[in-house]
Structures are given as C-alpha cells and as structure tokens.
Design a protein around this motif. Structure first.
Motif, PDB file in Angstrom:
ATOM      1  N   ASP A 130       1.044  -1.277   0.132  1.00 38.87           N
ATOM      2  CA  ASP A 130       0.063   0.160  -0.031  1.00 38.87           C
ATOM      3  C   ASP A 130       0.960   1.225  -0.072  1.00 38.87           C
ATOM      4  O   ASP A 130       1.654   1.474   0.852  1.00 38.87           O
ATOM      5  N   LEU A 131       1.025   1.840  -1.141  1.00 31.39           N
ATOM      6  CA  LEU A 131       1.712   3.212  -1.341  1.00 31.39           C
ATOM      7  C   LEU A 131       1.083   4.420  -0.964  1.00 31.39           C
ATOM      8  O   LEU A 131       1.732   5.498  -1.154  1.00 31.39           O
ATOM      9  N   ARG A 132      -0.235   4.422  -0.743  1.00 31.13           N
ATOM     10  CA  ARG A 132      -1.019   5.854  -0.219  1.00 31.13           C
ATOM     11  C   ARG A 132      -0.559   6.618   0.707  1.00 31.13           C
ATOM     12  O   ARG A 132      -0.482   7.813   0.413  1.00 31.13           O
ATOM     13  N   HIS A 133      -0.075   6.244   1.806  1.00 26.18           N
ATOM     14  CA  HIS A 133       0.087   7.083   2.892  1.00 26.18           C
ATOM     15  C   HIS A 133       1.871   7.602   3.044  1.00 26.18           C
ATOM     16  O   HIS A 133       1.801   8.472   3.753  1.00 26.18           O
ATOM     17  N   HIS A 134       2.413   6.918   2.481  1.00 26.58           N
ATOM     18  CA  HIS A 134       3.896   7.204   3.036  1.00 26.58           C
ATOM     19  C   HIS A 134       4.996   7.565   1.918  1.00 26.58           C
ATOM     20  O   HIS A 134       5.703   7.931   1.924  1.00 26.58           O
ATOM     21  N   PHE A 135       4.240   7.750   0.638  1.00 22.78           N
ATOM     22  CA  PHE A 135       5.203   8.015  -0.428  1.00 22.78           C
ATOM     23  C   PHE A 135       4.418   9.429  -1.145  1.00 22.78           C
ATOM     24  O   PHE A 135       3.200   9.494  -1.446  1.00 22.78           O
ATOM     25  N   ARG A 136       5.290  10.183  -1.813  1.00 26.52           N
ATOM     26  CA  ARG A 136       4.668  11.469  -2.415  1.00 26.52           C
ATOM     27  C   ARG A 136       3.711  11.055  -3.460  1.00 26.52           C
ATOM     28  O   ARG A 136       4.127   9.960  -4.288  1.00 26.52           O
ATOM     29  N   ASP A 137       2.504  11.817  -3.567  1.00 26.18           N
ATOM     30  CA  ASP A 137       1.576  11.767  -4.409  1.00 26.18           C
ATOM     31  C   ASP A 137       1.593  12.682  -5.830  1.00 26.18           C
ATOM     32  O   ASP A 137       1.440  13.763  -5.577  1.00 26.18           O
ATOM     33  N   PRO A 138       1.933  12.378  -7.034  1.00 21.75           N
ATOM     34  CA  PRO A 138       1.971  13.148  -8.072  1.00 21.75           C
ATOM     35  C   PRO A 138       0.745  13.717  -8.272  1.00 21.75           C
ATOM     36  O   PRO A 138       0.659  14.848  -9.100  1.00 21.75           O
ATOM     37  N   HIS A 139      -0.321  13.060  -8.073  1.00 21.84           N
ATOM     38  CA  HIS A 139      -1.662  13.825  -8.149  1.00 21.84           C
ATOM     39  C   HIS A 139      -1.842  15.195  -7.623  1.00 21.84           C
ATOM     40  O   HIS A 139      -2.511  16.029  -8.183  1.00 21.84           O
ATOM     41  N   VAL A 140      -1.119  15.461  -6.704  1.00 23.71           N
ATOM     42  CA  VAL A 140      -1.261  16.844  -5.904  1.00 23.71           C
ATOM     43  C   VAL A 140      -0.642  17.850  -6.555  1.00 23.71           C
ATOM     44  O   VAL A 140      -0.786  19.270  -6.565  1.00 23.71           O
ATOM     45  N   ALA A 141       0.164  17.448  -7.605  1.00 24.20           N
ATOM     46  CA  ALA A 141       0.805  18.603  -8.580  1.00 24.20           C
ATOM     47  C   ALA A 141      -0.001  18.731  -9.783  1.00 24.20           C
ATOM     48  O   ALA A 141      -0.071  17.726 -10.842  1.00 24.20           O
ATOM     49  N   PRO A 142      -0.512  20.055 -10.158  1.00 23.52           N
ATOM     50  CA  PRO A 142      -1.324  20.060 -11.119  1.00 23.52           C
ATOM     51  C   PRO A 142      -0.638  19.575 -12.431  1.00 23.52           C
ATOM     52  O   PRO A 142      -1.285  19.222 -13.303  1.00 23.52           O
ATOM     53  N   GLU A 143       0.750  19.845 -12.687  1.00 22.72           N
ATOM     54  CA  GLU A 143       1.314  19.446 -14.017  1.00 22.72           C
ATOM     55  C   GLU A 143       1.591  17.925 -13.999  1.00 22.72           C
ATOM     56  O   GLU A 143       1.932  17.540 -15.113  1.00 22.72           O
ATOM     57  N   LEU A 144       1.332  17.249 -13.125  1.00 24.77           N
ATOM     58  CA  LEU A 144       1.501  15.834 -13.033  1.00 24.77           C
ATOM     59  C   LEU A 144       0.014  15.131 -12.961  1.00 24.77           C
ATOM     60  O   LEU A 144       0.100  13.949 -13.321  1.00 24.77           O
ATOM     61  N   ARG A 145      -0.810  15.896 -12.591  1.00 22.73           N
ATOM     62  CA  ARG A 145      -2.252  15.075 -12.229  1.00 22.73           C
ATOM     63  C   ARG A 145      -2.522  14.253 -13.322  1.00 22.73           C
ATOM     64  O   ARG A 145      -2.971  13.142 -13.183  1.00 22.73           O
ATOM     65  N   TYR A 146      -2.597  14.623 -14.643  1.00 24.16           N
ATOM     66  CA  TYR A 146      -3.153  13.769 -15.658  1.00 24.16           C
ATOM     67  C   TYR A 146      -2.310  13.157 -16.511  1.00 24.16           C
ATOM     68  O   TYR A 146      -2.368  12.662 -17.602  1.00 24.16           O
ATOM     69  N   LEU A 147      -1.128  13.103 -16.195  1.00 22.55           N
ATOM     70  CA  LEU A 147      -0.064  12.161 -16.408  1.00 22.55           C
ATOM     71  C   LEU A 147      -0.071  10.879 -15.934  1.00 22.55           C
ATOM     72  O   LEU A 147      -0.636  10.822 -15.096  1.00 22.55           O
TER      73      LEU A 147
END
Length: 126
Positions: free
Chosen positions: A24-41
């Motif tokens: 489970d990678l949800r809670h301990h690792f940086r989420d690119p979704h929060v960066a607008p420039e990465l969200r849709y990549l």
C-alpha cells in the motif's frame, strides 16, 4: 528463479487483487496527483516516474519487496509469486513502483510480468 506477476492498482477503483504480497503506497510516499502539472500524466511519463522514484524510502521498499519475492520463490512450493501494489488512483505511484520492482526482479533472474489494472482509467478527482 521464479515466475512473478506484478499488478498495480488504485484503491479508489476497486478492491485490491488477490496476491501473496500487497504493498500500500498511499500514505507514505509522495503523490504526483497533488501537482497540477503531473495530475493528468501517468507512470508512462518520465516526470511522474522521476517524482515517485525521488521520494525518500521508495527505492528501499523496492529492494525489500524484491527480497520478499525471492523468499517466497525459495519456498518448497512451486508457482507464480504475485505482488499487488496500490495507490489511490493507480496511475502514478503504483505503476511506477511496479515497473521499478519488475526491473529489479528481472535483473535478479526472475521471469516477470506486469499488469496495470487501473492505469488507463480516468483521473479520480479529489
């Protein structure tokens, strides 16, 4: 060496697939979704892979998971070792981790297949 199946997935799309190891990678690792420039990549894009793989601890988790797979493969029962790794949407962290783990296991001599269950699904707007 063993046959290894790696399945990346997003917890927000469906239940985790059945596996010997579920990461489970949800809670301990940086989420690119929060960066607008990465969200849709996706993890197929180099900037996403770079963002995920530069997160402290991720490479150590790849190594630890590879060691666990080797331990499973060393057991007395033959068969495919399945690893499922999930993040929120299944487009960034999980597929990046799956690809890094696959590369590490292939170098170690395992026969590896990778399936990205949710990579092509729409971005989950949160």
């Amino acid at each position: 060496m063993a046959d290894v199946e790696i399945v990346s997935f997003g917890y927000l799309h469906d239940a985790p697939p059945s596996a010997h190891l579920t990461i489970d990678l949800r809670h301990h690792f940086r989420d690119p979704h929060v960066a607008p420039e990465l969200r849709y990549l996706t993890a197929m894009d180099a900037p996403v892979r770079a963002a995920v793989l530069s997160t402290p601890g991720i490479n150590e988790l790849v190594e630890a998971t590879a060691a666990a797979v080797t331990a499973f493969a060393s057991g007395p029962s033959a068969g495919v070792v399945t690893v499922a790794d999930g993040c929120a949407g299944g487009r960034h962290r999980a597929p990046t981790f799956a690809l890094a783990l696959a590369e590490r296991l292939t170098v170690a001599g395992h026969c590896v297949s990778v399936r990205h269950r949710d990579l092509a699904k729409a971005v989950v707007e949160r």
